[in-house]
Write a protein that holds these residues in place. Sequence first.
Motif, PDB file in Angstrom:
ATOM      1  N   LEU A 145      -7.491  -4.858   0.582  1.00  0.00           N
ATOM      2  CA  LEU A 145      -6.147  -5.183   1.113  1.00  0.00           C
ATOM      3  C   LEU A 145      -5.806  -5.984   2.052  1.00  0.00           C
ATOM      4  O   LEU A 145      -4.912  -6.864   1.897  1.00  0.00           O
ATOM      5  CB  LEU A 145      -5.489  -3.659   1.478  1.00  0.00           C
ATOM      6  N   GLY A 146      -6.651  -6.158   2.995  1.00  0.00           N
ATOM      7  CA  GLY A 146      -6.681  -7.013   3.993  1.00  0.00           C
ATOM      8  C   GLY A 146      -6.725  -8.553   3.539  1.00  0.00           C
ATOM      9  O   GLY A 146      -6.137  -9.548   4.000  1.00  0.00           O
ATOM     10  N   VAL A 147      -7.618  -8.518   2.762  1.00  0.00           N
ATOM     11  CA  VAL A 147      -8.070  -9.834   1.839  1.00  0.00           C
ATOM     12  C   VAL A 147      -6.735 -10.493   1.233  1.00  0.00           C
ATOM     13  O   VAL A 147      -6.045 -11.542   1.489  1.00  0.00           O
ATOM     14  CB  VAL A 147      -9.317 -10.053   0.856  1.00  0.00           C
ATOM     15  N   GLU A 148      -5.917  -9.644   0.460  1.00  0.00           N
ATOM     16  CA  GLU A 148      -4.756  -9.942  -0.324  1.00  0.00           C
ATOM     17  C   GLU A 148      -3.704  -9.932   0.530  1.00  0.00           C
ATOM     18  O   GLU A 148      -2.882 -10.664   0.322  1.00  0.00           O
ATOM     19  CB  GLU A 148      -4.678  -8.912  -1.324  1.00  0.00           C
ATOM     20  N   PHE A 149      -3.395  -9.038   1.412  1.00  0.00           N
ATOM     21  CA  PHE A 149      -2.207  -8.995   2.221  1.00  0.00           C
ATOM     22  C   PHE A 149      -2.459  -9.719   3.835  1.00  0.00           C
ATOM     23  O   PHE A 149      -2.893  -9.551   4.627  1.00  0.00           O
ATOM     24  CB  PHE A 149      -2.273  -7.552   3.159  1.00  0.00           C
ATOM     25  N   SER A 150      -2.205 -10.959   3.444  1.00  0.00           N
ATOM     26  CA  SER A 150      -2.293 -12.227   4.277  1.00  0.00           C
ATOM     27  C   SER A 150      -1.578 -11.763   5.676  1.00  0.00           C
ATOM     28  O   SER A 150      -0.403 -11.329   5.665  1.00  0.00           O
ATOM     29  CB  SER A 150      -1.987 -13.464   3.897  1.00  0.00           C
ATOM     30  N   LEU A 151      -1.918 -12.697   6.649  1.00  0.00           N
ATOM     31  CA  LEU A 151      -0.789 -12.557   8.160  1.00  0.00           C
ATOM     32  C   LEU A 151       0.314 -12.889   7.648  1.00  0.00           C
ATOM     33  O   LEU A 151       1.327 -12.388   8.384  1.00  0.00           O
ATOM     34  CB  LEU A 151      -1.715 -13.338   8.957  1.00  0.00           C
ATOM     35  N   THR A 152       0.906 -14.055   6.724  1.00  0.00           N
ATOM     36  CA  THR A 152       1.843 -14.433   6.691  1.00  0.00           C
ATOM     37  C   THR A 152       2.782 -13.214   5.913  1.00  0.00           C
ATOM     38  O   THR A 152       3.985 -12.995   6.280  1.00  0.00           O
ATOM     39  CB  THR A 152       2.101 -15.397   5.390  1.00  0.00           C
ATOM     40  N   GLU A 153       2.271 -12.412   5.148  1.00  0.00           N
ATOM     41  CA  GLU A 153       2.920 -11.170   4.443  1.00  0.00           C
ATOM     42  C   GLU A 153       2.960 -10.156   5.327  1.00  0.00           C
ATOM     43  O   GLU A 153       4.170  -9.455   5.463  1.00  0.00           O
ATOM     44  CB  GLU A 153       2.076 -10.880   3.293  1.00  0.00           C
ATOM     45  N   LEU A 154       2.286  -9.943   6.361  1.00  0.00           N
ATOM     46  CA  LEU A 154       2.342  -8.963   7.473  1.00  0.00           C
ATOM     47  C   LEU A 154       3.350  -9.227   8.362  1.00  0.00           C
ATOM     48  O   LEU A 154       4.153  -8.321   8.534  1.00  0.00           O
ATOM     49  CB  LEU A 154       0.958  -8.964   8.221  1.00  0.00           C
ATOM     50  N   LYS A 155       3.554 -10.658   8.652  1.00  0.00           N
ATOM     51  CA  LYS A 155       4.780 -10.689   9.639  1.00  0.00           C
ATOM     52  C   LYS A 155       6.100 -10.780   8.882  1.00  0.00           C
ATOM     53  O   LYS A 155       7.094 -10.296   9.585  1.00  0.00           O
ATOM     54  CB  LYS A 155       4.769 -12.295  10.025  1.00  0.00           C
ATOM     55  N   ARG A 156       5.974 -10.768   7.528  1.00  0.00           N
ATOM     56  CA  ARG A 156       7.478 -10.320   6.904  1.00  0.00           C
ATOM     57  C   ARG A 156       7.841  -9.064   7.227  1.00  0.00           C
ATOM     58  O   ARG A 156       9.167  -8.777   7.126  1.00  0.00           O
ATOM     59  CB  ARG A 156       7.133 -10.718   5.288  1.00  0.00           C
ATOM     60  N   VAL A 157       6.995  -8.083   7.288  1.00  0.00           N
ATOM     61  CA  VAL A 157       7.458  -6.564   7.440  1.00  0.00           C
ATOM     62  C   VAL A 157       7.105  -6.020   9.143  1.00  0.00           C
ATOM     63  O   VAL A 157       7.178  -4.956   9.133  1.00  0.00           O
ATOM     64  CB  VAL A 157       6.872  -5.796   6.379  1.00  0.00           C
TER      65      VAL A 157
END
Length: 583
Positions: free
Chosen positions: A72-84
């Motif tokens: 999940l961490g590999v697919e769920f990049s920091l850019t996407e994490l910032k979104r939520v």
Amino acid sequence: MTAEPNFVLDLTLALGTSAMGGYIAHRLKQPALLGYLLTGLIIGPFGFGLQTDVEQIQALAEVGIAFLLFALGVEFSLTELKRVRAIALQGSVLQIGLTTLLVASVSLLSGSAQTPLQGIFLGLVLSLSSTAVVLKTLTERGETSTVHGQVMLGLLIAQDLALGLMLALLPVLNQPDAVGLALGLALLKILGFLAGAIALGRWVVPRLIQHIAATESSELFLLTVVALCLGVAWVTSKLGLSIAMGAFVAGLMISEIDYADQALGKILPLRDTFACLFFASIGMLIDPTLILNNLSTILELVALIMVGKALVILPIVLGFGYSLNTAVKTSFGLNQIGEFSFVLALGGLEMGLITEQRYTLLLGTIAISLMLTPLWIALAPRVVDGLHRLPMLKDILNRAEEPKLLSVPSDLSDHVIVAGYGRVGEVLVNVLLSRGYSVLVVDNSETAVQRLRNRHVPLVPIPFVYGDADNELVLEKTRLETAKALAITLPDPATTRLVLQRALAKAPHLDIIARSHTNEEIDVLTQLGAREVVQPEFEAALELGSHLLNTLGEPPFDIQAVLTRIRDDRYRTIRPVAQVGEA
């Protein structure tokens, strides 16, 4: 030194029966993880007792959690994490706090807890949701990249961080004077770990992976990735944080480097193998006799907890500006009790915060809530659709979801509507603009809208509507009646079907092209009225085949004729045999 024969037999039995259980669940059109859970129940100590060493299987199951979160961490990049990040941090605090307050109040009033401390502890246990089960279900449904999928994962990651604080506070709950010190030390551990992870992810890990990749040794690359995943997970476990949190951060460390896809490809088979052991190990904890003897009590608890948590989460998600669609799906996805609640409950039992009877009832409740999770997630889209059909609620909900942010010229016509501005949608928009077509984008992501606002081609902004594409009022703003075509590139299969149906209801003659996520969906979308259905994996194979046939000397006209026949036949001739039969 050889492995104990019993352990090898137990491992073989767990994997073999899980495969059989997953197959049966698949044939019954149910999520595979339900088959794994029931398999664990059947072969476990409370079933037929075929497993002789459950503890070793559960130890391996923790590896499954690590690989699941690492991927999940590999697919769920920091850019996407910032979104939520807003709802992940603030929303999780609200969710845990309100759930704990609600549970503590109800348990004190009902007599389930004798002291406020016991009520608070019970609330903390029930406030956690299952990262592993939710993630596995979203992955199977292809919804990890959807807005509701990202909101769920953001809240779950924050809960895993909060678990570290809960585990740190547990030993000193009976000592009020020591709570502040324990909380401070726990926060220092979390901040220290995150600072170290950021430093390693920026300066050490990319160079290490680059040097390993340069050896061109597949074995070395795999060993390095596995060691990184399990090593960081081990560090977090020693710091009193969750293994899941460490593995996720390890995945984030390599998510932005060039070799992320290669690492993900290597870890996926291990993830799936060990994850099935995790779900089977949960099934082994279920005591059917206990559940049958206390069935009415457990079912009441399951109903109260799952409905109660959903009602807590729903207004929180709505309060952060998300649509009813996203809020319902998120609340239905996070209303179970998490697997790490087992750890907290056991600690509470040892401290006398809950009785033996309460502990056994809690185990049964957690197990059943986990088993119901895939069914609740599957039910959520139907509930949303049902709410919109109710005469009393239809107008209110539509007005509430009417797009408040839009940029649509008054003279817009003969345009192409693109529903979804993710990676696929953005490429499609670029192609259309390069050929001089007018484009209108529909998306419910703030990040996507911001990208559109900052982009001009040239000096002319791209028209957009901010909202859920499957909402009727949102579709009205897109001027379907004057559009040339609609392209649906959304990552959510259920939303794709709704957009298709509602768009054709308003503009029956509109040309609609839809993106399919599974082979079965090709026929479903075609039957619903899509003029063309594109399956990305098949299209990639066709392009590879085209280049290969060209290299082999086939005439370009013949190559194009082959590709056209395959597309006209909806990929039937190249689908796997089982899929053709099912279609």
